[in-house]
Write a protein that holds these residues in place. Structure first.
Motif, PDB file in Angstrom:
ATOM      1  N   THR A  32      10.584  19.988  29.877  1.00 24.08           N
ATOM      2  CA  THR A  32      10.291  19.808  28.733  1.00 24.08           C
ATOM      3  C   THR A  32      11.027  19.946  27.584  1.00 24.08           C
ATOM      4  O   THR A  32      10.932  19.205  26.392  1.00 24.08           O
ATOM      5  CB  THR A  32       8.982  20.663  28.586  1.00 24.08           C
ATOM      6  OG1 THR A  32       8.176  20.392  29.772  1.00 24.08           O
ATOM      7  CG2 THR A  32       8.199  20.530  27.640  1.00 24.08           C
ATOM      8  N   ASP A  55       2.905  15.986  33.055  1.00 26.86           N
ATOM      9  CA  ASP A  55       2.776  17.016  33.736  1.00 26.86           C
ATOM     10  C   ASP A  55       1.406  17.789  33.323  1.00 26.86           C
ATOM     11  O   ASP A  55       0.937  18.281  32.567  1.00 26.86           O
ATOM     12  CB  ASP A  55       3.771  18.188  33.147  1.00 26.86           C
ATOM     13  CG  ASP A  55       3.761  19.447  34.358  1.00 26.86           C
ATOM     14  OD1 ASP A  55       3.047  19.654  35.138  1.00 26.86           O
ATOM     15  OD2 ASP A  55       4.520  20.144  34.312  1.00 26.86           O
ATOM     16  N   ASP A 147       8.059  13.385  30.581  1.00 29.63           N
ATOM     17  CA  ASP A 147       8.277  14.730  31.074  1.00 29.63           C
ATOM     18  C   ASP A 147       7.349  15.048  32.197  1.00 29.63           C
ATOM     19  O   ASP A 147       6.105  15.026  32.021  1.00 29.63           O
ATOM     20  CB  ASP A 147       7.859  15.734  29.808  1.00 29.63           C
ATOM     21  CG  ASP A 147       7.920  17.050  30.091  1.00 29.63           C
ATOM     22  OD1 ASP A 147       8.760  17.395  30.992  1.00 29.63           O
ATOM     23  OD2 ASP A 147       7.156  17.833  29.412  1.00 29.63           O
TER      24      ASP A 147
HETATM   25 MG   LIG Z   1       7.448  21.183  31.568  1.00 30.32          MG
END
Ligand SMILES: [Mg+2]
Ligand SMILES: Nc1ncnc2c1ncn2[C@@H]1O[C@H](COP(=O)(O)OP(=O)(O)O)[C@@H](O)[C@H]1O
Length: 286
Positions: A32, A55, A147
């Motif tokens: 991230t 995520d 991400d």
């Molecule tokens: Mg992450």
């Protein structure tokens, strides 16, 4: 044909969207952090960029960019589940006019619990991600950064499969290294046609002992040796920065330009983008 129409056709046919995916085998190596900084840097350089939080179980992008709930009309969850088609309302603006976000939500409104949400997302994600690419291209985006959730989750693997460049993030530990090798072997080696693999070690002790430094260099070489040399590139050894940890407490993830990590990041972004450019140029020539 009128010049304006010709210009439009020219603009459309030369439009290009590059997909960069941040992934890891284990949680916490810095996907991230790197995704946010890479996206931020690409936007700063004038590229229309979207950063997408894939995520679902541990989303972070909303909080890092301090997006209030009321500014979120749709999340990536809705799209991955096929609850809505991908549309402009999913994009969230940021202070940088070139940087947009798509956020995920861990709270489940569908009354089914997180596990069934994840099941649903897994099934539909390949189709949804393809639709996403077409949509972003139409809107004139130049880069999309995913991400990902760590490990073998289907939407992460699907994002890796459609990527132009995959950045695999590894912590300096035996477990992280062994896990990385396993995943690179299982998945990434099979995806390496007409796309690029990168890996990076993050969170190294700032003052590394000589024997550990040597060991990490051996691990780096071992990963490279798993591939044909042109199929994977090592990006960098990034140190654990106490300044970045301090900033992280206040939810600030973007490296300040004065920080050593920012200088390293600009080189990482150069390497990734230049390699994608080269690869796509070769594809056109063929
Ligand atoms: Mg992450
Ligand atoms: N190089 C670094 N120096 C200091 N802290 C870091 C560094 N990289 C990551 N972190 C911190 O480590 C934690 C995990 O990073 P994160 O990017 O959330 O990992 P992931 O997305 O892979 O789970 C965060 O608190 C982040 O601020």
């Amino acid at each position: 044909m009128e010049q304006s129409i010709l210009d439009e056709i020219e603009a459309r046919t030369s439009a290009r969207l590059d997909i960069i995916v941040l992934h890891s085998q284990k949680g916490g190596p810095g996907k991230t952090t790197l995704a946010c900084n890479i996206a931020h840097e690409l936007a700063k350089r004038g590229n229309k960029t979207v950063l997408i939080d894939l995520d679902i179980a541990q989303p972070a992008i909303q909080y890092i960019f301090h997006i209030p709930d009321e500014d979120i009309k749709f999340t990536i969850n809705d799209i991955l589940l096929g609850k809505t088609k991908v549309k402009e309302e999913v994009l969230i603006e940021t202070k940088n006019s070139n940087l947009f976000l798509m956020v995920a939500k861990e709270n489940v409104e569908y009354g089914e619990g997180l596990l069934s949400l994840i099941e649903g997302i897994q099934e539909f994600s390949f189709f949804a991600l393809h639709e996403m690419t077409k949509f972003l291209l139409r809107l004139g985006f130049r880069y999309v950064i995913y991400d990902c959730a760590p490990g073998y989750r289907m939407e992460s693997v699907n994002a890796a499969a459609i990527a132009d460049a995959r950045v695999f993030v590894v912590r300096p530990s035996t477990f992280s290294f062994e896990g990385a090798k396993m995943m690179l072997n299982d998945i990434y080696k099979k995806l390496d046609i007409r796309s690029l693999n990168f890996f990076i070690f993050n969170q190294l002790p700032p003052e590394l002992k000589d024997d550990n430094k040597k060991l990490l260099e051996e691990w780096r070489d071992e990963i490279i040796d798993m591939y044909l040399p042109e199929k994977i590139s090592f990006l960098d050894f990034l140190p654990l920065s106490l300044d970045i940890m301090e900033l992280g407490i206040k939810g600030e993830y973007i490296f300040p330009e004065s920080d050593n990590l920012y200088t390293k990041l600009t080189k990482i972004v150069d390497t990734i983008t230049e390699n994608i450019d080269r690869m796509k140029k070769m594809k056109v020539e063929k």
